[in-house]
Scaffold this active site. Structure first.
Site, PDB file in Angstrom:
ATOM      1  N   HIS A 523       0.808  -1.222   0.000  1.00 28.56           N
ATOM      2  CA  HIS A 523       0.000   0.000   0.000  1.00 28.56           C
ATOM      3  C   HIS A 523       0.838   1.268   0.000  1.00 28.56           C
ATOM      4  O   HIS A 523       0.319   2.369  -0.245  1.00 28.56           O
ATOM      5  CB  HIS A 523      -0.962  -0.002   1.199  1.00 28.56           C
ATOM      6  CG  HIS A 523      -2.303   0.573   0.883  1.00 28.56           C
ATOM      7  ND1 HIS A 523      -2.473   1.706   0.113  1.00 28.56           N
ATOM      8  CD2 HIS A 523      -3.559   0.159   1.218  1.00 28.56           C
ATOM      9  CE1 HIS A 523      -3.762   1.975   0.003  1.00 28.56           C
ATOM     10  NE2 HIS A 523      -4.447   1.045   0.647  1.00 28.56           N
ATOM     11  N   ASP A 527      -1.910   2.004  -4.631  1.00 25.58           N
ATOM     12  CA  ASP A 527      -3.200   2.247  -4.001  1.00 25.58           C
ATOM     13  C   ASP A 527      -4.244   1.276  -4.542  1.00 25.58           C
ATOM     14  O   ASP A 527      -4.046   0.634  -5.581  1.00 25.58           O
ATOM     15  CB  ASP A 527      -3.650   3.692  -4.258  1.00 25.58           C
ATOM     16  CG  ASP A 527      -2.724   4.700  -3.586  1.00 25.58           C
ATOM     17  OD1 ASP A 527      -2.202   4.380  -2.504  1.00 25.58           O
ATOM     18  OD2 ASP A 527      -2.524   5.784  -4.158  1.00 25.58           O
TER      19      ASP A 527
END
Length: 550
Positions: A523, A527
């Site tokens: 992450h 995204d």
């Protein structure tokens, strides 16, 4: 002049190596370029050649031994050359270490002597026993006092239950190994403390223990008492014989009430198949303790118990587990150690999240069938996934990235890592510039590197530089799974098997073939929307293979 050869660093991540086999023996002639030994690294078993010529005068690491990088491996020089000075350094260091250890032992001995002297001078009053928080399970580090069954000032007999202790596994009764008066409670109900913290103090009534604390001397004394509790019980058994005979008159409950017994006594009775209702307790309030089980004889059972039917007696006998607990210990290979280290670092450092899609493989199956009908051409579904992933990365370059802390590096090239299972674990050979390969070329290269991996012929350069990884367990029938990111990559694709199932097409239920793909993303760089867009493109390529030709 003799040359010292140290354990070489044969890969960028190698920290230690194992000598798998020596190809030269002590006293052999060695030419420059000769293979000295086979070294097992964290990635492969590799041949190590000599850069010197001469005679092999010394072998520092025997076959099968493990040593850190730069440890003395061998010495090559002229035949008969004196190498004692080269070996003496390590010897002197060892000798010095031994002398330091000896001095340390002497100091410890003096400290212990002084400590013993201090305790003799009255550190702990005579007859006082310090009880610390016990370790009631193999993983217990701290405990909580659930309830006290004795209060300060109460008389305590050996075997009496002092308190109920809540461990990391269960709430257990804790019995006293000493007799006397409970002079002090160190932890109130509901309080938590580390193992070996002060729990209670038992001693002669009226003894002042206000200045007694748990220090090194106390712990040693308490520990010694615990270790010798069985000896003390035997020494005191004759003194307590008269008391025991008086207490036995009260006995244990025979009318269906609660039978009071220590945890140890319960365990011993269960192991021996003894019914606790047949045992007379000699502890406080008729409590059954260890000695009562040890002294119990079946002939002492009451007359009414003897009159019971044999079938009833047999049915009441508890199951006693029998067998031997054992483990097989397998020494970790260098590869297994590296897998554990690198995947642990990835899982704990990179914030993983997962995205899963289900792909209709009908067109892919038809296309593969047509391709494989051509002479000398075989394409697998894995080859199609690798090709489609490489092309999708070209359209979504942020997935083809690395996190460095200071910046995010987006790779302009596409090097596909392909996870391959081998006997010792998992390796990830790399297909360089995979987006430029055809599916046939991808298939040939995958077969080549997989064969090398299983034969331990992969070189470090074959496993370096990946920007994205594909892991396929479909051939094992796995429908769906998640993988740990192969850092420094930002993502890894997990490929499941193709499943025949009912699907809806044009408003009708028909038989379809689908495959699940799961993308694990870091992450910090990828995204959710970025990962989803990548999977959407990947689905388009796989459901319509002709689009990969556009």
């Amino acid at each position: 002049m003799a040359e010292v050869i140290n354990m070489p660093r044969l890969s960028d991540t190698m920290e230690e190596g194992v000598v798998a086999k020596w190809l030269k023996q002590k006293g052999d002639k060695v030419e420059e370029g000769d293979i000295l030994a086979e070294i097992e690294t964290d990635k492969a078993t590799m041949e190590f050649e000599s850069f010197y010529e001469g005679t092999l005068l010394h072998i520092g690491i025997e076959e099968g031994e493990t040593a850190p990088v730069d440890t003395l491996l061998a010495i090559i020089g002229e035949e008969g050359e004196d190498i004692s000075e080269l070996l003496k350094g390590g010897g002197d260091a060892d000798k010095k270490k031994q002398e330091d250890t000896s001095d340390s032992d002497e100091d410890e001995g003096e400290d212990e002597a002084e400590s013993d002297g201090d305790s003799d001078d009255g550190g702990i009053p005579e007859g006082v026993e310090i009880i610390t928080m016990p370790r009631l399970s193999d993983t217990m580090e701290e405990g909580t006092v659930a309830s006290w069954l004795k209060k300060e000032g109460d008389k305590v007999e050996e075997g009496d239950i002092l308190a109920e202790i809540e461990t990391d596994k269960a709430t257990m009764e804790f019995e006293s190994f000493y007799e006397g008066t409970l002079l002090k409670i160190g932890l109130e109900e509901g309080e938590t403390a580390k193992v070996d913290s002060l729990l209670a103090i038992i001693g002669p009534d009226g003894t002042d223990v206000s200045n007694v604390s748990v220090d090194g001397k106390s712990k040693k004394k308490s520990s010694a008492k615990s270790e010798k509790k069985d000896d003390k019980k035997e020494e005191k058994s004759e003194e307590k014989e008269s008391k025991s005979s008086e207490k036995k008159s009260s006995g244990s409950s025979k009318n269906g009430g609660r039978i009071f017994a220590s945890p140890l006594a319960k365990k011993m009775a269960e192991d021996k198949g003894i019914d606790l209702s047949d045992v007379e307790g000699s502890g406080g309030n008729g409590r059954i303790v260890k000695k009562d089980i040890e002294d119990y004889k079946p002939s002492e059972k009451p007359a009414e118990a003897k009159s019971e039917a044999k079938d009833t007696a047999a049915a009441s006998q508890p199951y006693v587990p029998a067998g031997e607990e054992s483990f097989e210990e397998i020494k970790n290979s260098q590869m297994r150690k590296t897998i554990a280290k690198r995947l642990g670092e990835s899982k704990f450092n990179a914030p993983h999240y997962y995205l899963t899609i289900e792909v209709d493989m009908a067109n892919a199956m038809a296309s593969r069938k047509q391709i494989n009908e051509m002479p000398d051409i075989k394409v697998s579904f894995n080859d199609m996934v690798i090709k489609a992933s490489a092309m999708a990365l070209r359209k979504h370059p942020q997935v083809n990235s690395q996190w460095t802390g200071e910046s995010m590096k987006i790779a302009k090239h596409i090097h596909m890592g392909v996870a391959v299972a081998v006997e010792e674990g998992l390796v990830v050979p790399v297909l360089k510039f995979a987006d430029q390969m055809s599916m046939t070329q991808i298939g040939n290269n995958v077969k080549d590197v997989a064969g090398k991996a299983r034969n331990k012929k992969l070189q470090p350069k074959d496993m370096e530089g990946s920007t994205f990884t594909v892991s396929n367990l479909g051939m094992f029938g796995i429908v769906e799974f998640t993988s740990i990111i192969n850092q420094p990559n930002s993502a890894i694709l997990s490929v499941g098997t193709i499943v025949e199932k009912p699907v809806v097409k044009n408003g009708e239920i028909v038989i379809g073939n689908t495959m699940k793909l799961t993308l694990a993303c870091d992450h910090r760089t990828v995204d959710g929307a970025t990962g989803a867009a990548f999977l959407k493109t990947l689905r388009t390529y796989l459901e319509n293979p002709v689009t990969m030709l556009a």
